[in-house]
Design an enzyme around this catalytic site. Structure first.
Site, mmCIF file in Angstrom:
data_model
loop_
_atom_site.group_PDB
_atom_site.id
_atom_site.type_symbol
_atom_site.label_atom_id
_atom_site.label_comp_id
_atom_site.label_asym_id
_atom_site.label_seq_id
_atom_site.Cartn_x
_atom_site.Cartn_y
_atom_site.Cartn_z
ATOM 1 N N TRP A 291 -8.105 30.802 -45.489
ATOM 2 C CA TRP A 291 -7.207 30.762 -46.641
ATOM 3 C C TRP A 291 -5.760 31.087 -46.283
ATOM 4 C CZ3 TRP A 291 -5.407 34.731 -50.402
ATOM 5 C CH2 TRP A 291 -4.910 34.147 -51.578
ATOM 6 N N ASP B 151 -13.647 29.921 -56.153
ATOM 7 C CA ASP B 151 -13.739 28.815 -55.217
ATOM 8 C C ASP B 151 -15.092 28.150 -55.452
ATOM 9 O OD1 ASP B 151 -13.048 27.214 -53.118
ATOM 10 O OD2 ASP B 151 -13.693 28.623 -51.574
ATOM 11 N N LYS C 65 -28.480 40.721 -43.344
ATOM 12 C CA LYS C 65 -29.765 40.887 -44.012
ATOM 13 C C LYS C 65 -30.888 40.912 -42.985
ATOM 14 C CE LYS C 65 -29.289 38.596 -48.247
ATOM 15 N NZ LYS C 65 -29.359 37.262 -48.783
ATOM 16 N N LYS D 267 -22.209 44.231 -36.832
ATOM 17 C CA LYS D 267 -22.033 43.416 -38.006
ATOM 18 C C LYS D 267 -23.222 43.627 -38.940
ATOM 19 C CE LYS D 267 -20.359 38.916 -39.023
ATOM 20 N NZ LYS D 267 -20.087 37.561 -38.723
ATOM 21 N N GLN E 101 -9.948 35.386 -42.707
ATOM 22 C CA GLN E 101 -9.257 34.333 -43.459
ATOM 23 C C GLN E 101 -8.010 33.818 -42.746
ATOM 24 O OE1 GLN E 101 -10.330 32.841 -46.168
ATOM 25 N NE2 GLN E 101 -12.150 34.131 -46.195
ATOM 26 N N PRO F 148 -9.720 33.205 -53.850
ATOM 27 C CA PRO F 148 -10.907 33.014 -54.694
ATOM 28 C C PRO F 148 -12.209 33.182 -53.915
ATOM 29 C CG PRO F 148 -9.985 30.889 -54.062
ATOM 30 C CD PRO F 148 -9.071 31.936 -53.494
ATOM 31 N N TRP G 76 -11.287 24.069 -48.393
ATOM 32 C CA TRP G 76 -10.186 24.966 -48.021
ATOM 33 C C TRP G 76 -8.848 24.423 -48.527
ATOM 34 C CZ3 TRP G 76 -10.973 29.713 -46.622
ATOM 35 C CH2 TRP G 76 -12.194 30.044 -46.031
#
Ligand code: ZN
Ligand code: ZN
Length: 697
Positions: free
Chosen positions: A561, A86, A597, A594, A557, A47, A521
C-alpha cells in the site's frame, strides 16, 4: 469533588463503561464536530480486508492509527478519519471457490460469473463484525459509519478516470508478464500459493550445442526444462566473466573458462580466452526450424548472444539459454535487447500446432524433444537431477513459468519523480526512506496491472478488430459510446460490463472489452481520490485532504500500500500521497517467531483485550520498544504494564482524590496563586509544562 475510583486492577470492566459512555454520548462524533472549520489534519486509513480475521498485530496498527489523529484532535485540528475496506482480489475468489466446491476457472464459468461475483460480494464481509468489534474495543476512533469500499461503482469510476489519465500520458501498455501459472486451472498463482506446493522431483536436464554461424564451434548451454528449447531465441552471457574456446576429441566449444573441466572433463584443451563482452552480437543457428519460422514472423532478429549480470559461472556452462516466454529474467533480457518473442506452448501447457510435438503436455514432450536433439546432433549430454519444483496446490499439476498477456503501467518512466517525491516524505523509522523504499524505487519495475480473473475493478479498455483501442474514463463516456445504452444503474463489475459493446470511432465497428480485471493494490492505492468519487464529486474535499498528513501501517506494506499510494499520486498529481508515515514493526511471539495458526503460537486479540484491557495492551505495544521495531509479544509484559503503570496511576489518583476531597482542594489557580505556592508545587508545574513542550516538539 473528585470522583473516587476503585483501586482494583479490573480495568476491563471500567473500559467497557467508558466505551458505552463514548457511544451513548457520541463523543467521537462530537470531537470532530467541535473542530469543524479548524485547520485540517488528514489521516488515510489503509483498508483491511474483512474476509480475514483481525490478528494481534492489528492492535498495534490500530493503536498507532488512533494515537496520532487523536492527539491532533486534542491540539484543535479538524482530523479527517474515514475508515475503508479493501474488497477485491484473488483471496476472495479462492475462498468462494472453496465454499462452492468449485475447482478452477472452467468450473467458475460453468457455475456462472454473475452468481459467482454475487457470492464474492457476500463473502468479503465475513469478518466485518469482528473487525468492528476489535476497532471499537481498542478505542480506534475512525468514521466506520461512512467508510469507503473499494468495490462500489463510484469508487470504480474514479479508478477508471485515473486509468484513462494514465493512458493519455502514454503510461499504459500491453506486454507479457512471466507468472507462475497452472495450465490446468488456467490461472496465475500468487507467491504464497506457489510456496504451498513444492515437491522434490527427478528430471532430466540437458546440455545443448548451439552451432556458431561465424566459427567452427558450438556454444554450450544447460537447461532443466528441455520443453523450453523450441522457444529459444537467444543466449545470454555475463560480460565480465571469462569465456574460452575449448577443444575436446576434435570438437570445439565455447563456454565459461571456470566450467570447462566440470563440463568437458580434464582432457579438454583451452585454446583461446576472452571476456563475455566479446561474444555479444555474435549469432548461432536456431535449434529447430519451427522456432526460426516463428521468430522470422516477428520481424526482429533473434539467435544472438546478449549479456546480462544475472548470468553466473556457478553452474551449467556460464551461457544461459533464453526463452522469453518462460522466464522472468529471460523475458526482461529479450525485451531489453529487442529479441523476438516466441511461445511454442499454449495456455493449457501443450506444445503448439507449429511444433512437431503438437498437443503434447510439456513435461511429456521433454523426452521427445531430447530424442530429436540427439538425432540432430545438438544434444551434448543428458544429466538426471533432482530438484524442488512447484506444483499447483489445488490440482497438483506442475506449474509453468509462463508469459501471459498483461497490461502494464510504465513505472520505469516515472522513476525520477518517484525517487524525488519520496525524498520529501518524513519516514519513521528514517532508514526506510533511502533503504527499503528508496532501493525499491531506484529499481522500480513496470507495474503488471491486469489479472485474468473475475472479482475486481474491470480494466476499462475496449478494442476493435480494426486495431483501434479506447480507454473509458467515466460512466457517462461509456453510455455515450455504447451501441446499446446500458442505463445509469449498470453495475460496473464483470460480467455486466463485458456485455457492453462500444461503437468504434475509427471504423464504426463493434468494440469489445478486454476481459481483464486489475490488481486490487491499485484499488487501495487510489483511495486518496476514489474515496471521494473524485473528480466527479467532492472536488473540494479531495483538495483539502490531499496529500495526507499522516499514515501508518505495518512494514510489510512498504512494497504494497505505501508503494501504490506513492506511485499513483506521483503519476496523477506528481505529488506525494502522504507527508508523514510511521511504518510499524511486526508483532512476533515472545521468542521472536512469526505467529501462525499452524505453529499454534498465534495470540487471540480478543482474549488479550478481555484479560488485560485495551489501555494496557496499547501502552505495552507502543512503549515496549520503538513501534517500528518488531515486537516480541509477551503476555507477562502486558500484565506488568497493567500492574505497574496503570496500577500506579490509579493508586496515585485515588490517593489524591481521597485527600483532595477531605481538604476541599480544587487546584484552581485563583484559589492558590502561583507566587503563594511552595517551591515544590512550582517545581512540579514547571516539570509538567516542560513535558508538554517536549511531547509537542
Ligand atoms: Zn491447478
Ligand atoms: Zn474499429
Amino acid at each position: 469533588m473528585y470522583t473516587k475510583v476503585p483501586t482494583s486492577l479490573n480495568f476491563v470492566d471500567r473500559e467497557k463503561e467508558i466505551l458505552q459512555f463514548w457511544k451513548e454520548n457520541r463523543i467521537f462524533e462530537k470531537s470532530c464536530e467541535l473542530r469543524k472549520g479548524r485547520p485540517a489534519y488528514t489521516f488515510y486509513d489503509g483498508p483491511p480486508t474483512a474476509n480475514g480475521k483481525p490478528h494481534i498485530g492489528h492492535i498495534l496498527t490500530r493503536a498507532m492509527k488512533d494515537i496520532i489523529p487523536r492527539y491532533r484532535t486534542m491540539k484543535g485540528y479538524d482530523v479527517l478519519r474515514k475508515a475503508g475496506w479493501d474488497t477485491h482480489g484473488l483471496p476472495v475468489e479462492l475462498e468462494v471457490e472453496k465454499m462452492l466446491g468449485l475447482d478452477g476457472k472452467k468450473q467458475i464459468e460453468a457455475y456462472g460469473v454473475e452468481p459467482f461475483i454475487a457470492k464474492c460480494k457476500e463473502s468479503i464481509w465475513k469478518y466485518k463484525t469482528e473487525w468492528e468489534q476489535m476497532s471499537d474495543r481498542v478505542g480506534y476512533w475512525a468514521d466506520m459509519e461512512h467508510p469507503y469500499v473499494t468495490y462500489e461503482d463510484n469508487y470504480i469510476e474514479s479508478e477508471w478516470w485515473a486509468l484513462k489519465t494514465i493512458y493519455e500520458k502514454g503510461l499504459l501498455y500491453k506486454g507479457h508478464k512471466v507468472v507462475p501459472y497452472c495450465p490446468r486451472c488456467g490461472t496465475a498463482l500468487a507467491s504464497h500459493e506457489v510456496a504451498q506446493g513444492y515437491k522434490d522431483v527427478k528430471e532430466i536436464s540437458a546440455t545443448v550445442r548451439f552451432k556458431c554461424t561465424d566459427e567452427d564451434a558450438s556454444y554450450l548451454a544447460w537447461t532443466t526444462t528441455p520443453w523450453t528449447l523450441p522457444s529459444n531465441v537467444c543466449l545470454c552471457v555475463n560480460a565480465d566473466i571469462v569465456y574460452c574456446r575449448a577443444e575436446k576429441d576434435g570438437e570445439a566449444f565455447i563456454l565459461a573458462k571456470d566450467l570447462v573441466e566440470k563440463v568437458l572433463g580434464e582432457d579438454a584443451k583451452i585454446v583461446r580466452e576472452f571476456a563475455g563482452s566479446e561474444l555479444v552480437g555474435r549469432t548461432y543457428e536456431p535449434l529447430f526450424e519451427c522456432t526460426a519460422k516463428a521468430a522470422a514472423k516477428t520481424g526482429k532478429k533473434g539467435f544472438r548472444i546478449v549479456a546480462d549480470d544475472y548470468v553466473s559461472a556457478d553452474d551449467g556452462t556460464g551461457i544461459v539459454h533464453n526463452a522469453p516466454a518462460f522466464g522472468e529474467d529471460d523475458y526482461r533480457v529479450c525485451r531489453d535487447n529487442d529479441i523476438p518473442f516466441v511461445q511454442m506452448v499454449d495456455a493449457r501447457g501443450n506444445m503448439t500446432e507449429d511444433t512437431p510435438w503438437a498437443g503434447t503436455f510439456v513435461k511429456k514432450a521433454d523426452p521427445m524433444i531430447l530424442k530429436d536433439l540427439k538425432e540432430s546432433g545438438a544434444l551434448f549430454a543428458e544429466i538426471p537431477f533432482e530438484h524442488s519444483y512447484p506444483f499447483c496446490w489445488r490440482c497438483d499439476t506442475p506449474l509453468l513459468y509462463y508469459a501471459r498477456p498483461t497490461w502494464f503501467i510504465r513505472m520505469t518512466a516515472l522513476k525520477d519523480n518517484l525517487v524525488r517525491n519520496n525524498r520529501t516524505i518524513n519516514w519513521m523509522p528514517e532508514n526506510i526512506k533511502e533503504g527499503r523504499m528508496g532501493t525499491w524505487l531506484e529499481n522500480v519495475h513496470d507495474w503488471g496491472l491486469s489479472r485474468e480473473r473475475y472479482w475486481g475493478t474491470p480494466l476499462p479498455v475496449w478494442k476493435c478488430s480494426c486495431g483501434n483501442m479506447h480507454v473509458v474514463g467515466s460512466r457517462a463516456e461509456l453510455r455515450e459510446m455504447a451501441i446499446e445504452d446500458p442505463g445509469a444503474d449498470l453495475e460496473l463489475h464483470r460480467p455486466f460490463i463485458d456485455a457492453v459493446k462500444l461503437r468504434c470511432e475509427k471504423c464504426g465497428g463493434e468494440m469489445v472489452r478486454d476481459k481483464a480485471v486489475i490488481d486490487c493494490w491499485y484499488d487501495s492505492g487510489s483511495m486518496p481520490f476514489a474515496q471521494w468519487h473524485y473528480p466527479f464529486e467532492h472536488q473540494e474535499e479531495f483538495q483539502q485532504n490531499f496529500p495526507a498528513n499522516f499514515i501508518s501501517e505495518a512494514i510489510d506494506q512498504t512494497r504494497g500500500w505505501f508503494f501504490t499510494l506513492h506511485a499513483i499520486a506521483s503519476m496523477l498529481f506528481d505529488s506525494v500521497a502522504f507527508k508523514n508515515i510511521i511504518s510499524n514493526g511486526l508483532v512476533l511471539d515472545k521468542n521472536g517467531n512469526k505467529m501462525s495458526k499452524r505453529l499454534g503460537n498465534a495470540v487471540d486479540p480478543f482474549e488479550v483485550l478481555d484479560t488485560y484491557g485495551a489501555d494496557a495492551t496499547r501502552w505495552y505495544m507502543i512503549s515496549n520498544s520503538q513501534p517500528w521495531d518488531n515486537l516480541k509479544f509477551d503476555r507477562d509484559g502486558v500484565d506488568e504494564v497493567r500492574r505497574k503503570f496503570f496500577g500506579t496511576l490509579y493508586n496515585t489518583y485515588s490517593f489524591f482524590a481521597l485527600y483532595a476531597n477531605v481538604d476541599g482542594f480544587t487546584g484552581r489557580e485563583e484559589e492558590v496563586p502561583m507566587e503563594k505556592r511552595p517551591e515544590i508545587d512550582r517545581w512540579i508545574i514547571s516539570l509538567l509544562n516542560t513535558l508538554v513542550k517536549e511531547v509537542t516538539d
